[in-house]
Design an enzyme around this catalytic site. Structure first.
Site, PDB file in Angstrom:
ATOM      1  CD1 TRP A   1      -3.033   1.355   0.830  1.00 28.30           C
ATOM      2  CD2 TRP A   1      -1.471   2.480   1.951  1.00 28.30           C
ATOM      3  NE1 TRP A   1      -3.517   2.614   1.082  1.00 28.30           N
ATOM      4  CE2 TRP A   1      -2.574   3.320   1.775  1.00 28.30           C
ATOM      5  CE3 TRP A   1      -0.359   2.973   2.641  1.00 28.30           C
ATOM      6  CZ2 TRP A   1      -2.619   4.622   2.258  1.00 28.30           C
ATOM      7  CZ3 TRP A   1      -0.398   4.274   3.119  1.00 28.30           C
ATOM      8  CH2 TRP A   1      -1.521   5.087   2.925  1.00 28.30           C
ATOM      9  CG  HIS A   2       3.321   2.356   3.319  1.00 32.69           C
ATOM     10  ND1 HIS A   2       2.687   1.348   4.020  1.00 32.69           N
ATOM     11  CD2 HIS A   2       3.228   3.457   4.091  1.00 32.69           C
ATOM     12  CE1 HIS A   2       2.241   1.842   5.159  1.00 32.69           C
ATOM     13  NE2 HIS A   2       2.555   3.110   5.234  1.00 32.69           N
ATOM     14  N   GLY A   3       3.869   1.597  -1.219  1.00 29.64           N
ATOM     15  CA  GLY A   3       4.533   1.866  -2.492  1.00 29.64           C
ATOM     16  C   GLY A   3       5.075   0.606  -3.126  1.00 29.64           C
TER      17      GLY A   3
ATOM     18  CG  PHE B   1       2.883   6.430   0.818  1.00 30.52           C
ATOM     19  CD1 PHE B   1       3.910   6.053  -0.024  1.00 30.52           C
ATOM     20  CD2 PHE B   1       3.197   6.753   2.119  1.00 30.52           C
ATOM     21  CE1 PHE B   1       5.226   5.985   0.428  1.00 30.52           C
ATOM     22  CE2 PHE B   1       4.496   6.681   2.588  1.00 30.52           C
ATOM     23  CZ  PHE B   1       5.513   6.300   1.740  1.00 30.52           C
TER      24      PHE B   1
END
Lengths: 475, 314
Positions: free
Chosen positions: A323-325, A475
């Site tokens: 999800w963060h990257g 993000f």
């Protein structure tokens, strides 16, 4: 538009006055929607189309879910919503990452895999609003909420500017009804909102941005610095990301309160956690609870066999990392957290620390202090990979920290910054049972309160460094 | 008053309070002289010289082109007047030079000549309100300004905030005098800079229309005290001088309209005679250039009958 910009300092009062000048709820919502689109359009108006697509798809899916009787049709509608939302997210955020890795894997086996990178900019906040609208569709599907027919209210819910680009990721059940009821200006809420904004600005503009100055230098020259300096870099990054993201959340929540909205809490003093499980209950609460409700529990959560439990923990941290990257550094960060979380699950101690640390006491016990420090350093270990450009860099940094260089003198000790961080920590420690650090009870003497405000304003005016964009925007 | 009005009025009051609070703290920091503003050592050095001075007859004020090309000692000897070189830097502009001159005149009422000397592109820089702020001396310095100028100085309180925390922490430290900066009565030069390429001229478009605001105050100040006032251009790399002829013509015109006695000659300096900047004479030639400048202005100087054969310089 950044919260820490002159643009926003002009935008906010204008929107505030016009908003409260409007009496009609529908027009008020329409105005909020317009203001939110203007707010987002300041960054790049072209990506407003993506918010519009997400909003319209989930609005229509919601309406259709209400009328769909057959379970297969309901499932199909939900899958359609998930496919559109995750599809957009995938194209903009993950496509290049997967393509690159496919090419590398094929190359390992001596085959050339032909595919082009898209090289497109990631729209600001795409992960936040995608998850927010997605939760709406899932909740409607689960019949936890009724679908929203008021299209303006729904669109305003998706694009509500205080939390549009970096959360908190709100649930429709909590936020949507607030768009449907008449809102009255609440003086106490607004004043407290202003205090929360002030504290958020302090954390972002003073602590996080000053940390960034050192962190950027240390991580850019990680090969030249000793273990002690790199460890300092890791610690400072822990405070940078906390000041940055929790500061943003405070400003978002405080701003929403000015408009009569209550957003969910996103941070609860996470660095006062006594174990990694407590940390994850206190860090980015809106995302952690999202994954808990929509991924972990549907997978069986903790009420399954050991193997399944382990699997679920890894899945939850893996999706959280992604999800963060799209980068292996985030995956390593997720794995570190998963590995540190597992022993607590096995020992059944993951829910041991549900209360506030050192409740009704000023100082923690030695045990509590030891646990907090230990947990903090585990978190720092993860942050080092999170901050690194690639896994190799993170590994080198860890190796250097674990060498004799750990006992070398630090390259440049940021004494002023440490004083500021201590100021923040002491203040948050004292106020750790409150929603935010400037939430004062009337018992606190006004001279003390005003003294604190004055110091914060003074620091904001005279100590700010080069403003940095919010880390979580990407993000 | 409803809740919204109460909130708005309280917030407005807070903003006013915050503004005044910050101004007050900043002024306190300035008044107790703990702030590490740019070229503070130089400024303090010149203030110390002024405080120790007596009987000054000729004073030079200006920027670094002056600091690097005029030796007060040599000029005293040549002009047979007690001379002082009170050069600051371009950062202080005419505004800082004006404040410094007020101090000098207050201490030396018998001054006969004031020579303002600045590098050519001084006329292309914005008015240095920050220079005014750091050399303001007392509250009178603020009160004497027109409202718009006052606001600009107050604005400079914010824009030149520097590192206030460092300054406050400095209160608890024993400061050591930093002498490393000091060269021949001015900032020590760095290594010689090489100017190998053809210089670009100073564009006419860069001229600041209001630039003479504080120069005019200097003119009035000198007129009030019956002081002979001259304006000189600092020396500059020859290549740059030749490329800036239009600019020079323009600024000479502007300077003449102020009524100041302008000596419009510009010393075009060959590369070999330059120091660490295009308008800094290399230190060994400082005395030589002092002589050149003396020859240029000797006929414009007021030289009182000497009381003795010894002349002091500052």
């Amino acid at each position: 538009m950044l919260f820490n910009s002159i643009d926003f300092a002009i935008f906010l009062p204008i929107v505030f006055f016009l908003y409260w000048a409007i009496r009609d709820l529908k027009i008020q919502n329409l105005f909020l929607l317009t203001a939110s689109y203007v707010f987002y359009g300041f960054w790049d108006w072209r990506f407003l189309g993506l918010i519009f697509i997400s909003s319209i798809v989930d609005y229509l899916v919601g309406i259709n879910l209400q009328y769909a009787q057959k379970e297969t049709r309901r499932k199909a509608l939900l899958l359609f919503s998930i496919a559109i939302n995750i599809g957009i997210l995938f194209i903009f955020k993950y496509y290049d990452f997967f393509i690159e890795n496919f090419i590398n894997v094929f190359r390992l086996f001596g085959t050339e895999f032909q595919a082009k990178r898209l090289d497109i900019v990631i729209p600001v906040g795409i992960s936040f609003y995608t998850f927010q609208t997605l939760s709406y569709s899932i909740d409607v599907y689960r019949r936890k909420i009724t679908p929203q027919k008021d299209i303006i209210a729904f669109f305003a819910f998706v694009a509500f500017f205080p939390q549009l680009v970096a959360g908190p990721i709100e649930r429709a059940k909590e936020l949507l009804p607030q768009f449907l009821q008449k809102r009255a200006f609440d003086y106490t809420q607004a004043v407290d909102g202003m205090r929360q904004i002030l504290w958020g600005l302090f954390k972002k503009m003073i602590v996080a941005d000053t940390c960034a100055y050192y962190v950027n230098d240390i991580f850019a020259h990680y090969g030249d610095y000793s273990g002690s300096t790199l460890l300092l870099g890791g610690i400072l990054f822990a405070f940078q990301i906390y000041g940055d993201f929790s500061g943003y959340s405070d400003i978002a929540i405080g701003t929403a309160r000015l408009f009569g909205f209550t957003l969910m809490r996103n941070f609860a003093y996470p660095y006062f956690s006594r174990d990694i499980a407590e940390f994850w209950r206190r860090w980015h609460i809106s995302l952690t609870s999202w994954f808990r409700d929509y991924v972990y529990i549907p997978l069986g959560g903790s009420n399954t066999g050991y193997l399944r439990k382990i699997c679920n923990i890894f899945i939850i941290f893996l999706v959280s990392a992604l999800w963060h990257g799209a980068n292996w550094t985030f995956i390593v960060w997720g794995l570190i957290n998963a590995f540190c979380f597992l022993p607590l699950i096995f020992l059944g101690t993951n829910r041991r620390n549900l209360d506030t640390v050192a409740q009704n006491r000023i100082v923690p016990t030695w045990h509590e202090l030891r646990d907090m420090v230990f947990t903090f350093f585990i978190i720092v270990l993860g942050w080092i990979f999170f901050r690194s450009e690639n896994v190799y860099q993170g590994w080198v940094v860890i190796k250097k920290i674990a060498s004799k260089g750990l006992f070398d003198a630090v390259h440049e000790f940021p004494s002023k910054l440490i004083v500021l961080i201590l100021f923040m920590l002491i203040f948050e420690w004292v106020q750790r049972d409150k929603q935010h650090a400037l939430e004062f009870t009337p018992r606190v003497h006004y001279a003390l309160r005003y003294g604190v405000y004055s110091v914060l304003v003074f620091l904001l005016v005279f100590f700010t460094v080069e403003p940095q964009a919010f880390i979580y925007f990407k993000f | 008053m409803n809740d919204l009005q109460k909130f708005v009025s309280k917030t407005a009051a807070w903003c006013v309070y915050a503004f005044l609070f910050c101004v007050a703290v900043r002024l306190i920091i300035l008044s107790v002289n703990i702030e590490q503003y740019p070229f503070k050592y130089l400024y303090q050095y010149q203030i110390d010289k002024i405080d120790k001075s007596s009987g000054i007859q000729t004073v030079f004020i200006g920027d670094s082109s002056l600091g690097n090309s005029i030796s007060a000692e040599e000029f005293s000897r040549l002009s047979r007047t007690n001379s002082m070189n009170a050069a600051l830097t371009g950062y202080y502009g005419f505004a800082g030079q004006y404040n410094l001159l007020k101090r000098i005149i207050k201490k030396n009422l018998q001054i006969k000549n004031v020579i303002v000397m600045n590098t050519l592109d001084m006329m292309g820089r914005e008015i240095s309100y920050q220079g005014y702020l750091y050399s303001i001396g007392d509250i009178q310095g603020l009160l004497e300004l027109a409202p718009r100028e006052k606001l600009s100085v107050i604005k400079a309180l914010y824009t030149t905030r520097g590192d206030v925390i460092d300054d406050l922490l400095g209160l608890f430290k024993t400061r050591k005098d930093n002498e490393r900066w000091k060269g021949d009565d001015y900032i020590k030069q760095q290594d010689k800079k090489q100017f190998l390429t053809q210089a670009k001229g100073i564009p006419v478009s860069s001229i600041e229309k209001d630039k003479t605001l504080f120069l005019k105050k200097i003119i009035i100040l000198c007129k009030t005290h019956g002081i002979n006032l001259l304006y000189l251009h600092g020396p500059l790399w020859d290549s740059k001088v030749h490329a800036s002829s239009s600019y020079i013509t323009q600024i000479n015109g502007i300077l003449k309209t102020t009524g100041i006695t302008l000596i419009d000659h510009v010393f075009a300096v060959p590369n070999a005679e330059l120091g660490d900047s295009a308008d800094h004479i290399t230190p060994p030639l400082k005395a030589e250039y002092t002589k050149k400048y003396y020859d240029l202005i000797r006929d414009h100087l007021i030289v009182p009958a000497p009381d003795n054969l010894e002349f002091s310089s500052y």
